[in-house]
Design a protein around this motif. Structure first.
Motif, PDB file in Angstrom:
ATOM      1  N   THR A 144       0.869  -1.169   0.000  1.00 33.43           N
ATOM      2  CA  THR A 144       0.000   0.000   0.000  1.00 33.43           C
ATOM      3  C   THR A 144       0.911   1.226   0.000  1.00 33.43           C
ATOM      4  O   THR A 144       2.139   1.097  -0.042  1.00 33.43           O
ATOM      5  N   GLU A 145       0.327   2.400   0.122  1.00 30.21           N
ATOM      6  CA  GLU A 145       1.140   3.611   0.132  1.00 30.21           C
ATOM      7  C   GLU A 145       2.023   3.681   1.371  1.00 30.21           C
ATOM      8  O   GLU A 145       3.087   4.301   1.350  1.00 30.21           O
ATOM      9  N   ASP A 146       1.592   3.060   2.459  1.00 24.73           N
ATOM     10  CA  ASP A 146       2.272   3.241   3.738  1.00 24.73           C
ATOM     11  C   ASP A 146       2.941   1.992   4.305  1.00 24.73           C
ATOM     12  O   ASP A 146       3.794   2.100   5.180  1.00 24.73           O
ATOM     13  N   TYR A 147       2.560   0.828   3.848  1.00 26.72           N
ATOM     14  CA  TYR A 147       3.095  -0.378   4.480  1.00 26.72           C
ATOM     15  C   TYR A 147       2.938  -1.579   3.565  1.00 26.72           C
ATOM     16  O   TYR A 147       2.300  -1.513   2.517  1.00 26.72           O
ATOM     17  N   LEU A 148       3.535  -2.685   3.998  1.00 25.78           N
ATOM     18  CA  LEU A 148       3.428  -3.952   3.290  1.00 25.78           C
ATOM     19  C   LEU A 148       2.422  -4.836   4.010  1.00 25.78           C
ATOM     20  O   LEU A 148       2.607  -5.166   5.178  1.00 25.78           O
ATOM     21  N   GLN A 149       1.351  -5.188   3.323  1.00 27.10           N
ATOM     22  CA  GLN A 149       0.374  -6.143   3.847  1.00 27.10           C
ATOM     23  C   GLN A 149       0.870  -7.543   3.523  1.00 27.10           C
ATOM     24  O   GLN A 149       1.296  -7.815   2.389  1.00 27.10           O
ATOM     25  N   SER A 150       0.857  -8.430   4.511  1.00 24.51           N
ATOM     26  CA  SER A 150       1.368  -9.779   4.294  1.00 24.51           C
ATOM     27  C   SER A 150       0.435 -10.801   4.924  1.00 24.51           C
ATOM     28  O   SER A 150      -0.138 -10.565   5.986  1.00 24.51           O
ATOM     29  N   TRP A 151       0.296 -11.939   4.217  1.00 21.11           N
ATOM     30  CA  TRP A 151      -0.516 -13.053   4.737  1.00 21.11           C
ATOM     31  C   TRP A 151       0.289 -14.340   4.701  1.00 21.11           C
ATOM     32  O   TRP A 151       1.089 -14.554   3.776  1.00 21.11           O
TER      33      TRP A 151
END
Length: 200
Positions: A144-151
């Motif tokens: 995203t613009e601000d962080y890394l989303q991880s699953w």
């Protein structure tokens, strides 16, 4: 980035992943019954149970010119994980507005993200030797613009009498539910060290 810094990230994220994977998982997990999904797959199409999920086979070369916004996600299958760790491909993941899922990775998501612009890149095989993750079947990322989303989607070790093949079908259903949920995801979520981590 020095390896000590990468190891710190692994240790921090492992705190979230391990505790979640130890939770009991219902053997009666249902099929994904949500909306139709269109997913790009690099490699052989996976075996799934859902009829409303369609796959489009591509190569990395065709992925560079594809309109990713016309799809819901990208699956990269095991045979192509080494190529997936190339710097050129990492740029696609960072620019993508849809999640990228790495199937069968034994090195978490670390080979597929960029820490700095001038880092001394390790290969996928180098990461596997250091991490050797056998607990998780699928790992996904979305910038995203601000962080890394991880699953991370782990095997259901607590499910008795469930074959590995059946467990993988369950995991794919969970992945599809996550993909559908992103359409309604609130981007203003609490983050820790610029990572938002979800484990299934």
């Amino acid at each position: 980035m020095k390896w000590s810094g990468i190891l710190t990230i692994i240790l921090l994220t492992s705190f979230f992943f391990v505790s979640a994977c130890e939770q009991p998982i219902s053997k009666d997990a249902t099929l994904y019954k949500g909306k139709a999904l269109r997913i790009i797959v690099i490699g052989n199409m996976p075996v799934i149970r859902e009829e409303q999920v369609r796959f489009k086979e591509m190569t990395f070369e065709s992925l560079y010119n594809a309109d990713l916004n016309s799809y819901d996600a990208v699956f990269i299958m095991p045979y192509y994980l080494s190529e997936a760790a190339n710097i050129k491909n990492k740029k696609i993941y960072r620019q993508s507005k849809i999640p990228i899922f790495f199937i069968g990775t034994k090195a978490s998501y670390l080979p597929f993200i960029t820490f700095t612009e001038s880092e001394n890149e390790l290969s996928y095989e180098d990461y596997v030797k250091r991490i050797n993750d056998d607990e998780n079947f699928v790992v996904g990322i979305l910038y995203t613009e601000d962080y890394l989303q991880s699953w991370k989607f782990c095997y259901g070790n607590s499910i008795k009498n469930l074959s590995r093949e059946a467990d993988e079908l369950r995991i794919y259903s969970d992945v599809f539910r996550v993909i559908e949920s992103l359409e309604y995801m609130n981007t203003e979520v609490p983050v820790r060290d610029n990572f938002k981590i979800v484990t299934y």
